[in-house]
Design an enzyme around this catalytic site. Sequence first.
Site, PDB file in Angstrom:
ATOM      1  N   LYS A  63      84.079  -3.503  89.859  1.00  0.00           N
ATOM      2  CA  LYS A  63      82.845  -4.196  89.423  1.00  0.00           C
ATOM      3  C   LYS A  63      82.853  -4.421  87.913  1.00  0.00           C
ATOM      4  O   LYS A  63      81.851  -4.804  87.336  1.00  0.00           O
ATOM      5  CB  LYS A  63      81.625  -3.354  89.800  1.00  0.00           C
ATOM      6  CG  LYS A  63      81.466  -3.110  91.281  1.00  0.00           C
ATOM      7  CD  LYS A  63      80.260  -2.217  91.541  1.00  0.00           C
ATOM      8  CE  LYS A  63      80.298  -1.640  92.933  1.00  0.00           C
ATOM      9  NZ  LYS A  63      79.426  -0.479  93.063  1.00  0.00           N
ATOM     10  N   ARG A 112     103.856  10.035  96.488  1.00  0.00           N
ATOM     11  CA  ARG A 112     104.404  11.340  96.094  1.00  0.00           C
ATOM     12  C   ARG A 112     103.609  12.014  94.986  1.00  0.00           C
ATOM     13  O   ARG A 112     103.227  13.181  95.093  1.00  0.00           O
ATOM     14  CB  ARG A 112     105.854  11.191  95.599  1.00  0.00           C
ATOM     15  CG  ARG A 112     106.899  11.157  96.677  1.00  0.00           C
ATOM     16  CD  ARG A 112     108.001  10.204  96.258  1.00  0.00           C
ATOM     17  NE  ARG A 112     107.443   8.869  96.203  1.00  0.00           N
ATOM     18  CZ  ARG A 112     107.411   8.061  97.261  1.00  0.00           C
ATOM     19  NH1 ARG A 112     107.977   8.430  98.369  1.00  0.00           N
ATOM     20  NH2 ARG A 112     106.832   6.868  97.214  1.00  0.00           N
ATOM     21  N   THR A 113     103.392  11.294  93.881  1.00  0.00           N
ATOM     22  CA  THR A 113     102.797  11.930  92.696  1.00  0.00           C
ATOM     23  C   THR A 113     101.379  12.403  93.004  1.00  0.00           C
ATOM     24  O   THR A 113     100.984  13.517  92.635  1.00  0.00           O
ATOM     25  CB  THR A 113     102.802  10.926  91.520  1.00  0.00           C
ATOM     26  OG1 THR A 113     104.104  10.357  91.431  1.00  0.00           O
ATOM     27  CG2 THR A 113     102.449  11.604  90.217  1.00  0.00           C
ATOM     28  N   HIS A 167     106.719   8.642  82.731  1.00  0.00           N
ATOM     29  CA  HIS A 167     106.319   9.357  83.953  1.00  0.00           C
ATOM     30  C   HIS A 167     106.853  10.780  83.757  1.00  0.00           C
ATOM     31  O   HIS A 167     107.857  11.173  84.365  1.00  0.00           O
ATOM     32  CB  HIS A 167     106.932   8.664  85.170  1.00  0.00           C
ATOM     33  CG  HIS A 167     106.383   9.108  86.493  1.00  0.00           C
ATOM     34  ND1 HIS A 167     105.561  10.221  86.647  1.00  0.00           N
ATOM     35  CD2 HIS A 167     106.547   8.592  87.744  1.00  0.00           C
ATOM     36  CE1 HIS A 167     105.270  10.358  87.927  1.00  0.00           C
ATOM     37  NE2 HIS A 167     105.836   9.385  88.617  1.00  0.00           N
ATOM     38  N   ARG A 214      97.136   8.139  86.692  1.00  0.00           N
ATOM     39  CA  ARG A 214      98.150   7.073  86.803  1.00  0.00           C
ATOM     40  C   ARG A 214      97.450   5.759  86.499  1.00  0.00           C
ATOM     41  O   ARG A 214      96.347   5.509  87.003  1.00  0.00           O
ATOM     42  CB  ARG A 214      98.755   7.016  88.192  1.00  0.00           C
ATOM     43  CG  ARG A 214      99.576   5.733  88.366  1.00  0.00           C
ATOM     44  CD  ARG A 214     100.465   5.765  89.541  1.00  0.00           C
ATOM     45  NE  ARG A 214     101.554   6.717  89.342  1.00  0.00           N
ATOM     46  CZ  ARG A 214     102.592   6.825  90.165  1.00  0.00           C
ATOM     47  NH1 ARG A 214     102.670   6.044  91.227  1.00  0.00           N
ATOM     48  NH2 ARG A 214     103.540   7.708  89.958  1.00  0.00           N
TER      49      ARG A 214
HETATM   50  N1   CP Z   1     108.031   8.850  92.240  1.00  0.00           N
HETATM   51  C1   CP Z   1     106.796   8.317  92.234  1.00  0.00           C
HETATM   52  O1   CP Z   1     106.125   8.203  91.189  1.00  0.00           O
HETATM   53  O2   CP Z   1     106.356   7.953  93.468  1.00  0.00           O
HETATM   54  P1   CP Z   1     104.880   7.459  93.785  1.00  0.00           P
HETATM   55  O3   CP Z   1     104.710   6.117  93.151  1.00  0.00           O
HETATM   56  O4   CP Z   1     104.779   7.425  95.291  1.00  0.00           O
HETATM   57  O5   CP Z   1     103.926   8.456  93.183  1.00  0.00           O
END
Ligand code: CP
Length: 309
Positions: free
Chosen positions: A88, A60-61, A138, A110
């Site tokens: 590496k 999603r993100t 998040h 991320r």
């Molecule tokens: N909600 C969320 O962070 O989903 P993902 O891990 O798929 O990005």
Amino acid sequence: MSQQLSVKHLLGIKDLQVDDIRKIFATAANFKDVINRPIKKVPSLRDITVANLFFENSTRTRLSFELAEKRLSADIVNFSASSSSVSKGETLIDTVNNILAMKVDMVVMRHPKPGAAVFLARHVNAKIINAGDGTHEHPTQALLDAFSIAEKLGELKGVRVVIIGDILHSRVALSNIFCLKKMGAEVMVCGPVTLIPRYIADLGVIVEHDLKKALDWCDVANVLRIQLERQDIRYFPSLREYVMLYGINREILDSLKKDILVMHPGPINRGVELSSDAADSRQSIILQQVENGVAVRMAVLYLLAGQMD
Ligand code: CP
């Protein structure tokens, strides 16, 4: 209202002022109109290059940021750790500096380590947006969750939200608590004793271990996944027992005297924290959360790009 945020980067909700959140919501509401038009693109980020650095899996993100950047006409480079020279032995700073040498203006990252986004913001000269750092924060997920609640219920002040499940390992829970409390919502966390950290009550949230009592109390239930990949010990006897005590299904929703909203940040473990008849019910706003995610991320990118040096 000025279009400036009080922060240079979006590292966590903890750093944001209430006014910042209001600006992000107002901008997201405008962008939501844009992405529902036949021509969904605006030229706002035409001269901006964004690198999406994903050192941990995401569906999603990653897609939501990429779509938000495309809707704003940014140039995009995508990086995922599994197919890079990280395997590496290259360090985070070397990886990012190499990408920035290609004249990148903003980084969406991320990373599995808490604090990775803060570390990056201190060491590189680009706008950093935290797309989830380990068990820490998040921020865009919390913003889109709060935006979705406000859109559905008209406000956040006084709304009762319970966050259910694996609070201990959840960056979504922490960012949601910061965001909802700043906006005047009442927040409860609910789950097994072992999955609720002791410090959480110091953040001004109510702690409840009985699911039925929590659901009777709330207007909104934000249901979290059990993060088995972050658990190095067993926090509860079995998934079966977890489902019996904390799984949400149609039967328990029907037993309440009111209709509550059901949310989930995804990915859902169907049949564990949420049954399909609850996830796909008319009370569920899970897909509206995903839709709003694009508008909220467009707002964050737009507002941060507007304060580029
Ligand atoms: N909600 C969320 O962070 O989903 P993902 O891990 O798929 O990005």
